[in-house]
Write a protein that holds these residues in place. Structure first.
Motif, PDB file in Angstrom:
ATOM      1  N   SER A 151       0.829  -1.207   0.000  1.00 52.99           N
ATOM      2  CA  SER A 151       0.000   0.000   0.000  1.00 52.99           C
ATOM      3  C   SER A 151       0.863   1.257   0.000  1.00 52.99           C
ATOM      4  O   SER A 151       0.584   2.225  -0.718  1.00 52.99           O
ATOM      5  N   ARG A 152       1.924   1.249   0.796  1.00 53.07           N
ATOM      6  CA  ARG A 152       2.789   2.420   0.865  1.00 53.07           C
ATOM      7  C   ARG A 152       3.518   2.649  -0.449  1.00 53.07           C
ATOM      8  O   ARG A 152       3.757   3.809  -0.845  1.00 53.07           O
ATOM      9  N   ALA A 153       3.854   1.590  -1.154  1.00 50.34           N
ATOM     10  CA  ALA A 153       4.512   1.748  -2.450  1.00 50.34           C
ATOM     11  C   ALA A 153       3.586   2.448  -3.442  1.00 50.34           C
ATOM     12  O   ALA A 153       4.015   3.286  -4.244  1.00 50.34           O
ATOM     13  N   LEU A 208       4.107   6.061  -5.289  1.00 49.93           N
ATOM     14  CA  LEU A 208       4.007   6.218  -6.740  1.00 49.93           C
ATOM     15  C   LEU A 208       3.126   7.410  -7.102  1.00 49.93           C
ATOM     16  O   LEU A 208       3.469   8.222  -7.973  1.00 49.93           O
ATOM     17  N   LEU A 209       1.997   7.534  -6.417  1.00 49.21           N
ATOM     18  CA  LEU A 209       1.046   8.594  -6.736  1.00 49.21           C
ATOM     19  C   LEU A 209       1.542   9.975  -6.325  1.00 49.21           C
ATOM     20  O   LEU A 209       1.185  10.981  -6.948  1.00 49.21           O
ATOM     21  N   THR A 210       2.343  10.044  -5.285  1.00 47.57           N
ATOM     22  CA  THR A 210       2.812  11.348  -4.796  1.00 47.57           C
ATOM     23  C   THR A 210       4.195  11.710  -5.320  1.00 47.57           C
ATOM     24  O   THR A 210       4.514  12.903  -5.431  1.00 47.57           O
ATOM     25  N   ASP A 211       5.009  10.718  -5.662  1.00 49.90           N
ATOM     26  CA  ASP A 211       6.322  11.015  -6.247  1.00 49.90           C
ATOM     27  C   ASP A 211       6.213  11.390  -7.725  1.00 49.90           C
ATOM     28  O   ASP A 211       7.167  11.915  -8.306  1.00 49.90           O
ATOM     29  N   ALA A 212       5.055  11.117  -8.339  1.00 56.60           N
ATOM     30  CA  ALA A 212       4.893  11.359  -9.773  1.00 56.60           C
ATOM     31  C   ALA A 212       4.804  12.834 -10.123  1.00 56.60           C
ATOM     32  O   ALA A 212       4.961  13.202 -11.293  1.00 56.60           O
ATOM     33  N   HIS A 222      -7.583   5.858   0.077  1.00 56.04           N
ATOM     34  CA  HIS A 222      -7.051   7.187  -0.208  1.00 56.04           C
ATOM     35  C   HIS A 222      -6.178   7.184  -1.453  1.00 56.04           C
ATOM     36  O   HIS A 222      -6.104   8.199  -2.164  1.00 56.04           O
ATOM     37  N   ASP A 223      -5.537   6.068  -1.747  1.00 55.67           N
ATOM     38  CA  ASP A 223      -4.796   5.982  -3.009  1.00 55.67           C
ATOM     39  C   ASP A 223      -5.747   6.105  -4.196  1.00 55.67           C
ATOM     40  O   ASP A 223      -5.439   6.783  -5.183  1.00 55.67           O
TER      41      ASP A 223
END
Length: 430
Positions: free
Chosen positions: A16-18, A22-26, A139-140
């Motif tokens: 889940s953290r990965a 991914l969504l926030t580092d993009a 939330h993702d």
């Protein structure tokens, strides 16, 4: 379902953290802190919020540890601040939020290593950890919806979904009779999925697949958006107030329809399930087509009931967790899959794509089951009962497998379209 052991729980937390990363580092810091729509929080709020929930439940409650950042609890309490107001709060900046998440996760994993999973009901089957996994994955999906609302070029990528099968069409008869709705046994099921209870359902017909873009284009071409005969009074009033003419993100170029999807412009693919439609649009289409939306009970019977054994399965295909052959889940693809793409995921009676692709609107209002008990907190489900909400079922391409099953229930306001929502139709038998 097999009860997860500590290694499996840790793996789910990590997975889940990965996805969150991914969504926030993009995107860059500006996109993380900007509000891309008043319907959504800034991405950086979601980022810190998942850490705060993890701290509240796993570090403080389960672990009995000292708070990491008690001073920020009020900032990330979803009930204290409307989404439209959150950009004005003194939120953690992206670097602070990432450090906070890392601190909380270290402590949560240490708690997992030391705690006994049979100490109290909150820990039975690893429920508290499963609740946090599901919360982060939910939330993702919300952050993925924010990415869809974001202006600018594409920053996310994924391979296309598998091809469809045009033979999946028409309706499926679901025979009359009782079936067991809900669950008492799924270790990570949330309170609104419980308790299991028997419901006697009259026979009905349900579409073998979700309504496609081609189907929906026929409604548009028939001037369905302009004819009040198909709309409920509330739906027609909203259609006029909001100026609805097509699904969200659709636009016409000449005679052809296109949509914007995660920063890319593409022609509308006719064999995909229609997505980004609200309840009122789904209801109007169903009326125009001479049908109706299924009730939540009908949807779940179509998805879970096994006519050979009479038992309710965890998923349409059985009790095994979803694999890539069963359903379009987990952001593996960035679009609904064409109809018929997952024959291995069909129900015993031949209803396809009930799990994944698009959340499906039902005609049911949001309430608890007979015998409902709050667990572990009222703000997850109970405070919303009786409000202006309609139930959605089945998950979408943005829903993770950990956060959906045949009993899982979602709810939202009937005007909402930013979610990955579609529908299928049903008919009563005379």
């Amino acid at each position: 379902m097999t009860t997860p052991d500590k290694n499996a729980i840790a793996a789910e937390l990590t997975r889940s953290r990965a996805r969150t990363a991914l969504l926030t580092d993009a995107v860059g810091e500006d996109d993380l802190t900007r509000q891309h729509s008043p319907l959504m929080s800034p991405l950086v709020w979601d980022l810190a919020h998942v850490g705060n929930q993890e701290e509240l439940w796993l570090v403080r409650d389960v672990g009995g540890r000292e708070p990491v950042r008690q001073d920020i609890d009020h900032l990330y309490d979803a009930f204290k601040h409307a989404r439209s107001d959150r950009p004005a709060l003194p939120l953690l900046d992206p670097a602070e939020a990432r450090r906070y998440l890392a601190q909380v996760r270290d402590k949560a994993l240490d708690v997992l290593d030391r705690v006994r999973l049979d100490e109290r009901p909150l820990l039975a089957g690893g429920f508290a950890f499963g609740m946090i996994v599901q919360h982060e994955q939910q939330h993702d999906e919300t952050m993925l919806a924010t990415h869809q609302l974001r202006a600018g070029g594409p920053v996310l990528s994924a391979p296309p979904p598998p091809p469809g099968n045009r033979r999946v069409r028409g309706e499926v008869l679901i025979p009359a009779g009782p079936f067991t709705m809900g669950t008492d046994t799924d270790p990570w099921a949330l309170d609104n999925e419980r308790p299991a209870h028997v419901v006697d359902v009259p026979a009905f017909l349900i579409d073998a697949a979700p309504v496609t873009n081609l189907d929906y284009l026929a409604f548009i071409d028939a001037e369905g958006y302009d004819d009040p005969r198909w709309w409920s009074p509330r739906g027609w009033a909203h259609r006029n107030e909001a100026g609805l003419t097509a699904p969200m993100h659709w636009f016409r170029e000449g005679a052809d329809w296109h949509y914007r999807r995660f920063g890319r412009v593409e022609p509308v693919r006719k064999d995909e399930p229609v997505v980004h439609v609200g309840y009122f649009e789904a209801e109007a289409y169903a009326t125009w087509a001479g049908k109706r939306l299924p009730t939540e009970v009908e949807w779940e019977k179509a998805a879970r009931w096994d006519p050979e054994t009479g038992r309710s399965r965890r998923y349409p295909w059985g009790d095994d967790p979803p694999g890539p052959e069963h359903a379009n889940l987990g952001q593996r693809h960035l679009a609904p899959a064409p109809v018929g793409a997952y024959p291995a995921g069909a129900s015993p009676l031949g209803v396809h794509q009930l799990i994944g692709d698009v959340w499906e609107w039902t005609s049911s209002d949001w309430h608890g089951y007979p015998g409902f008990c709050v667990f572990p907190y009222a703000e997850y489900s109970e405070v919303f009962f009786g409000g202006d909400y309609k139930v959605l079922r089945g998950g979408s391409f943005g829903t993770d497998a950990a956060a959906v099953r045949g009993t899982f229930r979602n709810w939202d306001h009937p005007i909402r379209r930013q979610i990955f929502s579609g529908f299928r139709c049903a008919r009563s038998l005379a």
